[in-house]
Design an enzyme around this catalytic site. Structure first.
Site, PDB file in Angstrom:
ATOM      1  N   CYS A 332     -25.464  30.786  27.030  1.00 49.71           N
ATOM      2  CA  CYS A 332     -25.732  32.174  26.475  1.00 49.71           C
ATOM      3  C   CYS A 332     -25.541  33.214  27.469  1.00 49.71           C
ATOM      4  O   CYS A 332     -24.635  34.672  26.813  1.00 49.71           O
ATOM      5  CB  CYS A 332     -27.052  32.106  25.279  1.00 49.71           C
ATOM      6  N   ARG A 361     -29.596  20.882  34.323  1.00 48.46           N
ATOM      7  CA  ARG A 361     -31.038  20.604  34.467  1.00 48.46           C
ATOM      8  C   ARG A 361     -31.874  19.985  34.568  1.00 48.46           C
ATOM      9  O   ARG A 361     -31.187  18.970  34.967  1.00 48.46           O
ATOM     10  CB  ARG A 361     -31.369  20.578  32.640  1.00 48.46           C
ATOM     11  N   GLN A 379     -23.263  20.597  25.852  1.00 47.45           N
ATOM     12  CA  GLN A 379     -23.290  21.412  24.812  1.00 47.45           C
ATOM     13  C   GLN A 379     -22.033  22.346  23.777  1.00 47.45           C
ATOM     14  O   GLN A 379     -20.967  22.729  24.543  1.00 47.45           O
ATOM     15  CB  GLN A 379     -24.485  22.612  24.828  1.00 47.45           C
ATOM     16  N   ASP A 381     -21.207  24.712  22.081  1.00 48.82           N
ATOM     17  CA  ASP A 381     -22.606  26.294  22.647  1.00 48.82           C
ATOM     18  C   ASP A 381     -22.144  26.625  21.514  1.00 48.82           C
ATOM     19  O   ASP A 381     -20.325  27.213  21.976  1.00 48.82           O
ATOM     20  CB  ASP A 381     -22.820  25.870  23.420  1.00 48.82           C
ATOM     21  N   HIS A 383     -22.451  31.038  19.875  1.00 49.52           N
ATOM     22  CA  HIS A 383     -23.263  32.462  20.295  1.00 49.52           C
ATOM     23  C   HIS A 383     -22.349  33.174  18.689  1.00 49.52           C
ATOM     24  O   HIS A 383     -21.483  33.486  19.394  1.00 49.52           O
ATOM     25  CB  HIS A 383     -23.407  33.244  21.562  1.00 49.52           C
ATOM     26  N   LYS A 463     -36.983  29.403  16.293  1.00 48.24           N
ATOM     27  CA  LYS A 463     -35.216  28.568  15.624  1.00 48.24           C
ATOM     28  C   LYS A 463     -35.791  27.772  14.537  1.00 48.24           C
ATOM     29  O   LYS A 463     -36.339  27.085  14.352  1.00 48.24           O
ATOM     30  CB  LYS A 463     -35.087  27.656  16.900  1.00 48.24           C
ATOM     31  N   HIS A 509     -28.288  31.704  18.159  1.00 40.30           N
ATOM     32  CA  HIS A 509     -27.782  30.603  19.686  1.00 40.30           C
ATOM     33  C   HIS A 509     -27.253  29.181  18.252  1.00 40.30           C
ATOM     34  O   HIS A 509     -28.189  29.041  17.710  1.00 40.30           O
ATOM     35  CB  HIS A 509     -28.795  30.657  20.339  1.00 40.30           C
TER      36      HIS A 509
END
Length: 651
Positions: A332, A361, A379, A381, A383, A463, A509
Site C-alpha cells: 500500500c 513477512r 498478493q 493487491d 488500492h 475491513k 485496500h
C-alpha cells in the site's frame, strides 16, 4: 420475585437466587442471561431474559470444548505428576492445551492413556464449581504453576482475570484459571477424541519456553464426532503439501529457508493460469503498476508499519550511506507514492491501481504451513483512491468483482464478516467510526448477509472479509476489503476539488485472492488436485500405442497447442495401461490414445478423469470442444459420448 422472560415471550416468576438450570430444559449445558453466557448454576436475582444453550449450538460447542480441554489438563496432571499447565482454549472444531512436562516428551501412544483417563473423569460426573479469588489467594492457589501465576500477575482478562479478581473453576480438587462458563459436570462432555501433538512457545514467543501442545476435538454426539473424523480423513487426502509433491507443482528446498518455495514447471503453468485470469479481469477497470521489493525506513515510519507491524518485518538492510532499507510487508505505501507523483484533481478519481506484488513477512517458524502460511508471497493487491462521496459505490464494485472472480474458481458459498477496530490501531476514533459506517452501508446495500467481528480489523482501518466454503465444508478467509482514512492522512494525500479547494481522499485496500500462493493451496485442497480444465497444468496427454505412433501424437499435440491447450505426449516405453495410470495419478483431465486405427480414421480414443472412455471421437471435434471448455473457463467437462455424433464423425 424476579421475572424471567423465556424464548417465545413466556414470563415466569421465580424465587430470588433460583439457578438458571431450574427454569431451562434438561438438554441445556449453559445459559444466556441478558445476552451473556453463564453457568447453569447462575442465580437469578433480578428480572432477566433467559435462553437455553445446548451442545448442538455454536456457543454450546464452544463451552463443551472448553470444558473438555479443562478435563484433558486434569488428566495430564493425574498421569504426569509435576506437570505445569499453561492455557487450553477452544478453537475451530476442537481445543488444545499446552504443557510443560520437564524432561518428559509426549509420544502418540500417550494420547490413548490421556484419553482413557479423561473418560474416567467424565464418567465420574465431577461437578464444575466456580470461584472468584483475590490476587493473593489466586497466587497461593497456583503456587506450583508458573504459567498460571504469570497470567495472574499480568491480569490477562481473556484468561480469567476480572480486574483484581480471578475466575477459577475446580472439580475433584483440581483447579484451572478461566472465565468459563463450563458444562455442569464432567458427565455432560459429549463425544471427544485426542488428535495430535505439537510444539508451541509460551505466549507465542520464541524466546520463551517451548511447551508441548495436545490437540483434541469434542462434539455433542458420537455421530457428529464420527462425521468430523471422516472429514479429517478427506482433508488429509486433499492436503496441498502431499498433492504438491505428487503433482510436481512446487517444493520448499532447505537451501531457501523456512517458508520460501520454488514453483516447478507444472506448478508454474497452474499459477500462471490464475494470474493471467486475474490480470485480464482487472484490466477493464484498474491500472497496472509495478513497485520494488524494498524501501527506505522513512516510508515504513510514515505508514506506521515500523511502529505497529515491525515484529512481522524482516530486519533492516544498510546501504553505504548507513540508510536502512526494509523488505516490504505490504504494497500500500508504494501505491500511495504513485498517487502522490503528481497533483491530482477530483476528475482523476476514483483511481484504481492493481499489482501482483510480492511481500515478505517474518512469520514465526511454528506458524508456517505449506502454501497457507509462508514468508514470501504475492498478493493481488489493489488500492482505490476516491472521494468520500464515491466510497460506498466503489466498495460495492469490489464486492461484485469478488463474487465474479470466486465464482469462476468454483466458490459459491460465503460467510462475510465486518471487522472493527483492533487493540492496536492508527488514526483518530472518528476516522474509524466513519470508515466502519461506510463499509456497513455498502454491506446493507449489497444485500449480502454478514456478521460483525469485533476488534478484528487491520491496524489502519476496518475491513470486510469473505470466507469461502470449500468442497468439504471448510471455511477459508480469502478476500479482504479495507476502508482506510489513516494512510491518506499520514501521507498528506490530497486532490483538488470542484470547488478549487484541497481535499483528503480515502483509500480502499483490497486483495481478492489474498496471497496467490495461499490461494493456490486452497484451490489444490478444494479440488483435491483435480482442477477444472482451464486451471490444469497439463490439460491433455497423448498416449501413442507404439513408438511408430509417437510422431503422429506430437503432431496432434501441436494442433492442440494451436487451440491454446496445454498438451504433452507420453513417449515412454511403458505399456498403454501404465501410461493411462500415470496420467490418472497426475490428474490430467483428458487422455488420448493414438494407434493405427485412430491414425487411419482421424480419430482418438479419449478418456476423462472420471474414467469414462470413448473410442472413435473425431480429433477436430475433440480439439474444438475442449478448447471451448478452456476458453469459457467451464467447471464442467466435455461430454465425450456426445462428441461421437459431431459433424465429420465416421459412419
Amino acid at each position: 420475585m424476579p421475572k424471567v422472560t423465556l424464548p417465545g415471550g413466556e414470563i415466569r416468576d421465580v424465587e430470588a437466587g433460583t439457578p438458571a438450570s431450574s427454569v431451562l430444559r434438561e438438554d441445556s449445558i449453559c445459559a444466556r442471561v441478558d445476552g451473556s453466557l453463564v453457568n447453569l448454576s447462575f442465580p437469578i436475582d433480578a428480572d432477566a431474559t433467559l435462553e437455553p444453550v445446548t451442545a448442538t449450538q455454536d456457543d454450546g460447542l464452544h463451552v463443551l470444548r472448553h470444558s473438555t480441554a479443562h478435563v484433558m489438563a486434569q488428566a495430564v496432571c493425574d498421569l504426569f505428576p509435576g506437570a505445569k499447565y499453561a492455557i487450553g482454549p477452544p478453537i475451530d472444531d476442537g481445543f488444545y492445551y499446552d504443557f510443560d512436562l520437564g524432561d518428559r516428551t509426549l509420544v502418540p501412544d500417550d494420547l490413548e492413556r490421556i484419553e482413557a483417563r479423561m473418560r474416567e473423569i467424565a464418567a465420574s460426573g465431577q461437578r464444575f464449581v466456580r470461584e472468584e479469588l483475590g490476587r493473593t489467594e489466586a497466587v497461593e492457589r497456583f503456587a506450583d504453576q508458573p504459567y498460571k501465576r504469570e497470567i495472574i500477575e499480568t491480569a490477562e482478562a481473556s484468561e480469567g482475570a476480572l480486574g483484581d479478581r480471578f475466575s477459577v473453576y475446580r472439580n475433584d480438587g483440581w483447579a484451572d484459571l478461566c472465565l468459563g462458563p463450563h458444562v455442569p459436570s464432567t458427565d455432560r462432555l459429549g463425544a471427544f477424541k485426542l488428535l495430535s501433538l505439537a510444539g508451541a512457545y509460551w505466549r507465542g514467543d520464541e524466546r520463551r519456553p517451548q511447551l508441548q501442545r495436545v490437540y483434541g476435538t469434542a462434539w455433542a454426539a458420537q455421530a457428529d464426532l464420527d462425521a468430523y473424523l471422516r472429514r479429517l480423513e478427506e482433508a488429509e487426502r486433499r492436503d496441498h503439501r502431499r498433492l504438491g509433491r505428487q503433482l510436481d507443482l512446487f517444493s520448499f528446498p532447505d537451501e531457501l529457508g523456512a517458508g520460501l518455495l520454488v514453483w516447478h514447471p507444472r506448478g508454474g503453468r497452474f499459477r500462471k493460469a490464475i494470474e493471467d485470469f486475474v490480470r485480464e479481469i482487472h484490466m477493464h477497470d484498474y491500472e497496472p503498476v509495478f513497485t520494488p521489493h524494498i524501501a527506505k525506513s522513512i516510508l515504513w515510519e510514515t505508514s506506521g508499519h515500523l511502529a505497529k507491524y515491525s515484529d512481522n518485518m524482516y530486519p533492516p538492510m544498510h546501504d553505504e550511506h548507513d540508510v536502512d532499507y526494509y523488505a516490504k510487508p505490504m504494497n500500500c505505501p508504494f501505491h500511495v507514492l504513485v498517487y502522490k507523483s503528481q497533483t491530482r484533481s477530483y476528475r482523476d478519481l476514483p483511481m484504481r491501481l492493481f499489482e501482483l506484488g510480492t511481500i515478505y513477512r517474518h512469520e514465526r517458524a511454528g506458524t508456517l504451513h505449506g502454501l497457507l502460511r509462508i514468508r514470501g508471497g504475492t498478493q493481488d493487491d489493489s488500492h482505490i483512491i476516491c472521494t468520500r462521496e464515491q466510497l460506498v459505490e466503489e466498495i460495492l464494485r469490489v464486492f461484485e468483482l469478488t463474487l465474479q472472480i470466486h465464482h469462476a474458481f468454483g466458490f459459491q458459498d460465503f460467510v462475510i464478516n465486518l471487522s472493527t477496530k483492533p487493540g492496536q490501531a492508527i488514526g483518530e476514533e472518528q476516522m474509524w467510526t466513519e470508515a466502519t459506517e461506510y463499509l456497513r452501508q455498502a454491506l446493507e446495500r449489497s444485500g449480502l448477509g454478514y456478521s460483525v467481528a469485533e476488534g478484528e480489523g487491520a491496524f489502519y482501518g476496518p475491513k470486510v472479509d469473505f470466507h469461502a466454503r470449500d468442497a468439504i465444508g471448510r471455511l477459508w478467509q480469502l478476500t479482504t476489503v479495507q476502508c482506510d482514512f489513516a494512510l491518506p492522512e499520514r501521507f498528506d494525500m490530497e486532490y483538488m476539488g470542484e470547488d478549487n479547494e484541497r481535499h483528503r481522499p480515502v483509500m480502499i485496500h483490497r486483495a481478492i485472492l489474498g496471497t496467490v500462493e495461499r490461494f493456490c493451496g486452497v484451490l489444490i485442497e478444494h479440488y483435491a488436485g483435480a482442477f477444472p480444465l482451464w486451471l490444469a497444468p497439463e490439460q491433455v496427454r497423448l498416449v501413442p500405442v507404439a513408438d511408430r505412433h509417437a510422431p503422429h501424437a506430437r503432431e496432434l499435440a501441436s494442433e492442440l497447442a494451436e487451440h491454446g491447450l496445454r498438451a504433452d505426449v507420453d513417449a515412454s516405453r511403458e505399456t498403454v495401461p501404465k501410461k493411462i495410470r500415470a496420467a490418472s495419478l497426475m490428474k490430467v483431465p483428458y487422455t488420448l490414445v493414438v494407434g493405427d486405427k485412430e491414425i487411419e480414421a482421424g480419430t482418438v480414443a479419449a478418456r476423462d478423469r472420471d474414467g469414462t472412455e470413448v473410442r472413435g471421437i473425431p480429433f477436430d471435434a475433440f480439439a474444438e470442444a475442449v478448447a471451448e471448455e478452456a476458453r469459457v473457463r467451464s467447471l464442467i467437462g466435455v461430454d465425450l459420448q456426445g462428441l461421437l455424433h459431431a459433424e465429420g464423425s465416421p459412419a
